[in-house]
Design an enzyme around this catalytic site. Sequence first.
Site, mmCIF file in Angstrom:
data_model
loop_
_atom_site.group_PDB
_atom_site.id
_atom_site.type_symbol
_atom_site.label_atom_id
_atom_site.label_comp_id
_atom_site.label_asym_id
_atom_site.label_seq_id
_atom_site.Cartn_x
_atom_site.Cartn_y
_atom_site.Cartn_z
ATOM 1 N N SER A 208 0.802 -1.229 0.000
ATOM 2 C CA SER A 208 0.000 0.000 0.000
ATOM 3 C C SER A 208 0.830 1.273 0.000
ATOM 4 O O SER A 208 0.327 2.328 -0.351
ATOM 5 C CB SER A 208 -0.929 0.004 1.205
ATOM 6 O OG SER A 208 -0.176 -0.004 2.398
ATOM 7 N N HIS A 236 -5.392 -4.590 -0.937
ATOM 8 C CA HIS A 236 -5.294 -3.553 -1.982
ATOM 9 C C HIS A 236 -5.321 -4.184 -3.371
ATOM 10 O O HIS A 236 -4.658 -3.711 -4.291
ATOM 11 C CB HIS A 236 -4.023 -2.721 -1.767
ATOM 12 C CG HIS A 236 -4.071 -1.951 -0.496
ATOM 13 N ND1 HIS A 236 -4.748 -0.753 -0.366
ATOM 14 C CD2 HIS A 236 -3.590 -2.237 0.743
ATOM 15 C CE1 HIS A 236 -4.639 -0.318 0.878
ATOM 16 N NE2 HIS A 236 -3.949 -1.204 1.573
ATOM 17 N N LYS A 267 -12.440 -1.890 2.023
ATOM 18 C CA LYS A 267 -11.821 -1.009 1.021
ATOM 19 C C LYS A 267 -12.677 -1.070 -0.254
ATOM 20 O O LYS A 267 -13.715 -0.435 -0.304
ATOM 21 C CB LYS A 267 -10.355 -1.398 0.792
ATOM 22 C CG LYS A 267 -9.517 -1.316 2.098
ATOM 23 C CD LYS A 267 -8.041 -1.370 1.829
ATOM 24 C CE LYS A 267 -7.210 -1.681 3.073
ATOM 25 N NZ LYS A 267 -7.294 -0.705 4.153
#
Length: 421
Positions: A208, A236, A267
């Site tokens: 990240s 991610h 996310k």
Amino acid sequence: MWRGAVGRLLRGGGAGSPRAASGLAGAQLRRRLESELEDIRGAGTWKSERIIASRQGPHLRLEGGGAGILNFCANNYLGLSSHPEVIRASVEALEKFGAGLSSVRFICGTQSIHKDLEEKIARFHQREDAILYASCFDANAGIFEALLTPEDAVLSDELNHASIIDGIRLCKANKYRYKHMDMQDLEAKLQDAQKHRLRLVATDGAFSMDGDIAPLREICQLAQKYDALVFIDECHATGFLGPNGRGTDELLGVMDKVTIVNSTLGKALGGAAGGYTTGPKPLIDLLRQRSRPYLFSNSLPPAVVGCASKALDLLMESNAIAQSMAAKTQRFRSKMTAAGFTISGKDHPICPVMLGDARLAAVMAEDMLNRGIYVIGFSYPVVPKGKARIRVQISAVHSDEDIDRCVDAFTEVGRKHGALP
Ligand code: PLP
């Protein structure tokens, strides 16, 4: 007992007034905490929090006046945090299944929606089964201790996320840390680890801070050569990397070689909260019996389950949202590079604008906000010394105009502060 409590409440100045710890120990504690806080401020690593007065999305209102702020620092990669269908599904789940379970899963905290979501996650990742946690931090805290014993070994990339590092700390396996994405070093550590019963290589799928992607093909080849298992954290990557958004393993063609995937619902998948492990059924069965953050923490609230479930439906119906994000990422990266900036990583919506100097990153981020663009500067100790940067995160719901406005502001601010000629 109640009368005593009421008396204490009154002596303390009534309901709602803050209580200070009293006595010598209380005073010592206060002095120690204040000095620690001062050290953090002095080191320049104080993290302040801006207060958002609107929904999460590309356009924000900040408390204290800032309206129409363009947001480039959320992990809302697909823009699903405020997607109308995601919100509707959440409200429906809230109404049908209530606010929460008031229980852990194995006592009386499992509803049909939890089982449905676990089944959906496993199907999405093409794995045998899945288990939900309150967060991916918990999923990472729970897996290594449950799976590995002192007879085993875990080999971890040195830049893995804090939650992987903490999860590994909790387990009693033999620990090896290999240099970031360095396959020679991983191979040397795997050779050393041959003496142990089982070897598990653990890596973030996408990192990240740098937006770089783990060399999973090479990792899986080494794992095969040295008889090891592979674990990836896909926080991610899930929902948008790979042709169908399945993640880094799909992108690199190794879905059948990665044994365990941990990821987040907080996310790209709606952004509410929650995490999970997906992999072989006996592993998931074992986690339900042994994984402490699963066993001893409350079930995910129905509204949160509803969000994630709808987000997965949307992604399984079509990869159009993920493709739109990829196109916006490409637009930002190429325009910024043409303007003279160095953007770390490749093809990932995490686009770190590399500046080097910590002060430059801080003043430029501040000046970007003055121009209505919300981005965050990162410097040591979050990233290595001399590698300060402003991290920009692209979302499918940014328009081309939003991206261009961001690039123009960077160019202006970069010239003003000497980051560009
Ligand atoms: N793993 C990685 C790589 C992350 O970036 C994060 C969140 O920042 C986590 C795990 C923790 O995820 P969650 O927010 O679901 O606890």
